[in-house]
Design a protein around this motif. Sequence first.
Motif, PDB file in Angstrom:
ATOM      1  N   GLU A   1     -27.752  26.647 -38.255  1.00 29.66           N
ATOM      2  CA  GLU A   1     -26.710  27.175 -37.377  1.00 29.66           C
ATOM      3  C   GLU A   1     -25.396  26.425 -37.614  1.00 29.66           C
ATOM      4  O   GLU A   1     -25.404  25.210 -37.867  1.00 29.66           O
ATOM      5  N   PRO A   2     -24.249  27.108 -37.543  1.00 31.00           N
ATOM      6  CA  PRO A   2     -22.956  26.439 -37.721  1.00 31.00           C
ATOM      7  C   PRO A   2     -22.696  25.437 -36.601  1.00 31.00           C
ATOM      8  O   PRO A   2     -23.266  25.550 -35.506  1.00 31.00           O
ATOM      9  N   PRO A   3     -21.844  24.444 -36.846  1.00 33.36           N
ATOM     10  CA  PRO A   3     -21.589  23.410 -35.834  1.00 33.36           C
ATOM     11  C   PRO A   3     -21.167  23.965 -34.481  1.00 33.36           C
ATOM     12  O   PRO A   3     -21.592  23.460 -33.439  1.00 33.36           O
ATOM     13  N   ALA A   4     -20.319  25.013 -34.468  1.00 37.54           N
ATOM     14  CA  ALA A   4     -19.841  25.557 -33.200  1.00 37.54           C
ATOM     15  C   ALA A   4     -20.973  26.147 -32.371  1.00 37.54           C
ATOM     16  O   ALA A   4     -20.955  26.091 -31.137  1.00 37.54           O
ATOM     17  N   VAL A   5     -21.975  26.733 -33.022  1.00 37.44           N
ATOM     18  CA  VAL A   5     -23.131  27.272 -32.308  1.00 37.44           C
ATOM     19  C   VAL A   5     -24.019  26.134 -31.823  1.00 37.44           C
ATOM     20  O   VAL A   5     -24.436  26.092 -30.666  1.00 37.44           O
ATOM     21  N   ALA A   6     -24.312  25.178 -32.709  1.00 42.93           N
ATOM     22  CA  ALA A   6     -25.252  24.101 -32.388  1.00 42.93           C
ATOM     23  C   ALA A   6     -24.785  23.264 -31.204  1.00 42.93           C
ATOM     24  O   ALA A   6     -25.568  22.933 -30.310  1.00 42.93           O
ATOM     25  N   VAL A   7     -23.490  22.923 -31.183  1.00 39.82           N
ATOM     26  CA  VAL A   7     -23.003  22.059 -30.110  1.00 39.82           C
ATOM     27  C   VAL A   7     -22.995  22.798 -28.776  1.00 39.82           C
ATOM     28  O   VAL A   7     -23.265  22.205 -27.721  1.00 39.82           O
ATOM     29  N   ARG A   8     -22.734  24.084 -28.783  1.00 40.48           N
ATOM     30  CA  ARG A   8     -22.759  24.845 -27.540  1.00 40.48           C
ATOM     31  C   ARG A   8     -24.186  25.054 -27.032  1.00 40.48           C
ATOM     32  O   ARG A   8     -24.433  25.056 -25.826  1.00 40.48           O
ATOM     33  N   VAL A   9     -25.117  25.248 -27.947  1.00 44.07           N
ATOM     34  CA  VAL A   9     -26.518  25.339 -27.546  1.00 44.07           C
ATOM     35  C   VAL A   9     -26.954  24.035 -26.884  1.00 44.07           C
ATOM     36  O   VAL A   9     -27.613  24.037 -25.837  1.00 44.07           O
ATOM     37  N   GLY A  10     -26.564  22.911 -27.482  1.00 43.91           N
ATOM     38  CA  GLY A  10     -26.896  21.623 -26.886  1.00 43.91           C
ATOM     39  C   GLY A  10     -26.309  21.458 -25.502  1.00 43.91           C
ATOM     40  O   GLY A  10     -26.974  20.984 -24.572  1.00 43.91           O
ATOM     41  N   ALA A  11     -25.057  21.883 -25.331  1.00 47.11           N
ATOM     42  CA  ALA A  11     -24.393  21.760 -24.028  1.00 47.11           C
ATOM     43  C   ALA A  11     -25.065  22.625 -22.977  1.00 47.11           C
ATOM     44  O   ALA A  11     -25.262  22.196 -21.828  1.00 47.11           O
ATOM     45  N   LEU A  12     -25.435  23.855 -23.334  1.00 47.71           N
ATOM     46  CA  LEU A  12     -26.068  24.754 -22.375  1.00 47.71           C
ATOM     47  C   LEU A  12     -27.485  24.304 -22.035  1.00 47.71           C
ATOM     48  O   LEU A  12     -27.895  24.328 -20.868  1.00 47.71           O
ATOM     49  N   MET A  13     -28.252  23.888 -23.022  1.00 49.48           N
ATOM     50  CA  MET A  13     -29.633  23.462 -22.787  1.00 49.48           C
ATOM     51  C   MET A  13     -29.694  22.177 -21.967  1.00 49.48           C
ATOM     52  O   MET A  13     -30.712  21.879 -21.341  1.00 49.48           O
ATOM     53  N   ASN A  14     -28.626  21.419 -21.960  1.00 47.90           N
ATOM     54  CA  ASN A  14     -28.618  20.136 -21.257  1.00 47.90           C
ATOM     55  C   ASN A  14     -28.589  20.301 -19.735  1.00 47.90           C
ATOM     56  O   ASN A  14     -28.934  19.372 -19.002  1.00 47.90           O
ATOM     57  N   ALA A  15     -28.191  21.463 -19.227  1.00 37.74           N
ATOM     58  CA  ALA A  15     -28.155  21.691 -17.777  1.00 37.74           C
ATOM     59  C   ALA A  15     -29.582  21.765 -17.236  1.00 37.74           C
ATOM     60  O   ALA A  15     -30.419  22.479 -17.774  1.00 37.74           O
ATOM     61  N   ARG A  16     -29.841  21.037 -16.154  1.00 33.02           N
ATOM     62  CA  ARG A  16     -31.202  20.982 -15.608  1.00 33.02           C
ATOM     63  C   ARG A  16     -31.300  21.425 -14.155  1.00 33.02           C
ATOM     64  O   ARG A  16     -32.389  21.678 -13.645  1.00 33.02           O
TER      65      ARG A  16
ATOM     66  N   VAL B   1     -25.616  15.481 -12.677  1.00 31.76           N
ATOM     67  CA  VAL B   1     -24.702  15.087 -13.754  1.00 31.76           C
ATOM     68  C   VAL B   1     -24.817  16.030 -14.944  1.00 31.76           C
ATOM     69  O   VAL B   1     -23.805  16.502 -15.482  1.00 31.76           O
ATOM     70  N   THR B   2     -26.043  16.325 -15.359  1.00 30.08           N
ATOM     71  CA  THR B   2     -26.211  17.156 -16.556  1.00 30.08           C
ATOM     72  C   THR B   2     -25.748  18.588 -16.323  1.00 30.08           C
ATOM     73  O   THR B   2     -25.327  19.273 -17.268  1.00 30.08           O
ATOM     74  N   THR B   3     -25.811  19.050 -15.077  1.00 30.21           N
ATOM     75  CA  THR B   3     -25.358  20.409 -14.781  1.00 30.21           C
ATOM     76  C   THR B   3     -23.854  20.468 -14.608  1.00 30.21           C
ATOM     77  O   THR B   3     -23.193  21.387 -15.105  1.00 30.21           O
ATOM     78  N   VAL B   4     -23.297  19.493 -13.896  1.00 27.97           N
ATOM     79  CA  VAL B   4     -21.847  19.469 -13.669  1.00 27.97           C
ATOM     80  C   VAL B   4     -21.079  19.330 -14.980  1.00 27.97           C
ATOM     81  O   VAL B   4     -19.985  19.879 -15.136  1.00 27.97           O
ATOM     82  N   MET B   5     -21.649  18.620 -15.949  1.00 30.96           N
ATOM     83  CA  MET B   5     -20.921  18.387 -17.193  1.00 30.96           C
ATOM     84  C   MET B   5     -20.905  19.611 -18.110  1.00 30.96           C
ATOM     85  O   MET B   5     -20.118  19.678 -19.051  1.00 30.96           O
ATOM     86  N   THR B   6     -21.755  20.604 -17.841  1.00 30.00           N
ATOM     87  CA  THR B   6     -21.892  21.733 -18.766  1.00 30.00           C
ATOM     88  C   THR B   6     -20.596  22.533 -18.897  1.00 30.00           C
ATOM     89  O   THR B   6     -20.110  22.776 -20.012  1.00 30.00           O
ATOM     90  N   ALA B   7     -20.034  22.984 -17.774  1.00 32.92           N
ATOM     91  CA  ALA B   7     -18.826  23.816 -17.832  1.00 32.92           C
ATOM     92  C   ALA B   7     -17.640  23.078 -18.447  1.00 32.92           C
ATOM     93  O   ALA B   7     -16.945  23.644 -19.308  1.00 32.92           O
ATOM     94  N   PRO B   8     -17.355  21.809 -18.059  1.00 28.99           N
ATOM     95  CA  PRO B   8     -16.237  21.110 -18.710  1.00 28.99           C
ATOM     96  C   PRO B   8     -16.417  20.938 -20.214  1.00 28.99           C
ATOM     97  O   PRO B   8     -15.449  21.053 -20.970  1.00 28.99           O
ATOM     98  N   VAL B   9     -17.653  20.672 -20.641  1.00 29.07           N
ATOM     99  CA  VAL B   9     -17.897  20.516 -22.087  1.00 29.07           C
ATOM    100  C   VAL B   9     -17.641  21.831 -22.807  1.00 29.07           C
ATOM    101  O   VAL B   9     -16.998  21.864 -23.877  1.00 29.07           O
ATOM    102  N   LEU B  10     -18.130  22.944 -22.259  1.00 36.16           N
ATOM    103  CA  LEU B  10     -17.897  24.248 -22.885  1.00 36.16           C
ATOM    104  C   LEU B  10     -16.412  24.586 -22.921  1.00 36.16           C
ATOM    105  O   LEU B  10     -15.906  25.103 -23.927  1.00 36.16           O
ATOM    106  N   SER B  11     -15.697  24.285 -21.838  1.00 36.51           N
ATOM    107  CA  SER B  11     -14.256  24.567 -21.800  1.00 36.51           C
ATOM    108  C   SER B  11     -13.511  23.724 -22.831  1.00 36.51           C
ATOM    109  O   SER B  11     -12.589  24.210 -23.501  1.00 36.51           O
ATOM    110  N   TRP B  12     -13.912  22.460 -22.949  1.00 38.31           N
ATOM    111  CA  TRP B  12     -13.270  21.585 -23.950  1.00 38.31           C
ATOM    112  C   TRP B  12     -13.526  22.098 -25.359  1.00 38.31           C
ATOM    113  O   TRP B  12     -12.618  22.104 -26.203  1.00 38.31           O
TER     114      TRP B  12
END
Length: 435
Positions: free
Chosen positions: A343-358, A389-400
């Motif tokens: 997967e390209p970097p842009a896909v991989a990092v977003r998958v990681g950010a979304l999966m991190n929400a618990r 923490v892991t859920t709150v950080m998801t939206a800011p990471v995706l926006s960044w």
Amino acid sequence: MTPVELAPRFFAAVVVILLACRLVVAVAGRFGQPPVVGEMIAGVLLGPSLFGLVAPGASDAVFPAELRPVLYVAGQIGLVALMFHAGYEFRAHAGRGLAGTAAAVSGAGITVPLVLGAGLAVVAHGHVDIYVDGVPVWVTAGFVGVALAITAFPMLARIITERGLTGSRFGTLSLASGATDDAVAWILLAAVLSAASGDPGQVLTAVGGALLFGAVLYFLGRPLLALIVNRPGVRDDTRLLGTVAVLFGAAWFTDVIDLYAVFGAFCVGMAMPRGEAAERLVRTTQSVTQVVFVPMFFTYSGLNTRFDVFADPAVLAFGAAAVVLAVAGKFGGCWAAARLRGEPPAVAVRVGALMNARGLMQLIALNVGLAAGIVSDALFSALVLVALVTTVMTAPVLSWLDRRDTAGARTAPVTEQDQEVVPTRHATGHDTALG
């Protein structure tokens, strides 16, 4: 407290819950957080960590002990409706040749945080007061590992939907990976609970019951749902009644076999036929239940959360370490697996950010562990901190990431691969994916 006395307490508590959630959702929205995150924070604030600390008398009056089981049951109705909608949306965007990559991402997203969480609990033994007397160390370690391995699938689905990412590759991949991740995590949780009780039949019941449920849903449930939804001349209220009966029946069975009601609801959502009538039924079941009943579950969890346990430096250090390892294990593991699958970097990092929400699913698991007597108040609160923490950080990471890629697109040519994964904001104000 008699039912006649409990009813007015329930209605008063619901008013407090809904108003508090709406207020916190409005504040959280100013910081780019989706409504579900605001509801989760509101639930914690209504518990002993704030409301009970500032006004203990008022807290006891609004949320008497007898009311908590009622809030739990009402919250389950909201969760079932939410997962029903998530399953329906998942099927709409499943496929696209992602099975192998989803399995790899899910496997890494379970294994890495599971090992890190269990290791942390073992290291903490004898140094941090998070253990319940009589519960073996390895049982607590297994529970912590499973709690860190869980992904908040309904929250992930809601974030993806609210940001308009359901048609993107990383959104679809995250949904597929998150669903697989949580199904495996619940079976692992059943194994931990079975080990804690000394009854191996519990995990056998979960696995055998899941196979039976899948077969019945596929061969009987799907045709029945198609008949309910598509039969000409059937009134809308009759369609709704039949659909809800199937939905609650599935929730009941999966709850009985210790896979919990939310996964029965998710599977029924996947089994729903497609079409305008089905869309209308899903929207009807979601609208009121999600707005009114889901906040009750968050409040029930918040009433069991005591952040005053962090006055103990050892517990605070354990909570902080759990957050770090949770992010490293889930975000890092899923990102690495996606990259290894090409997967390209842009896909991989977003998958990681979304999966991190618990958030939601971890709260459910924590309440299960608390009810089973294998989770202490200190461990419960430490893992609630991880969920927050892991859920709150998801939206800011995706926006960044969106801002970074948008800025990069102004200075570099956009490739065909980039077009599928780089979000852009249209005049409607919703995030969508090109391609």
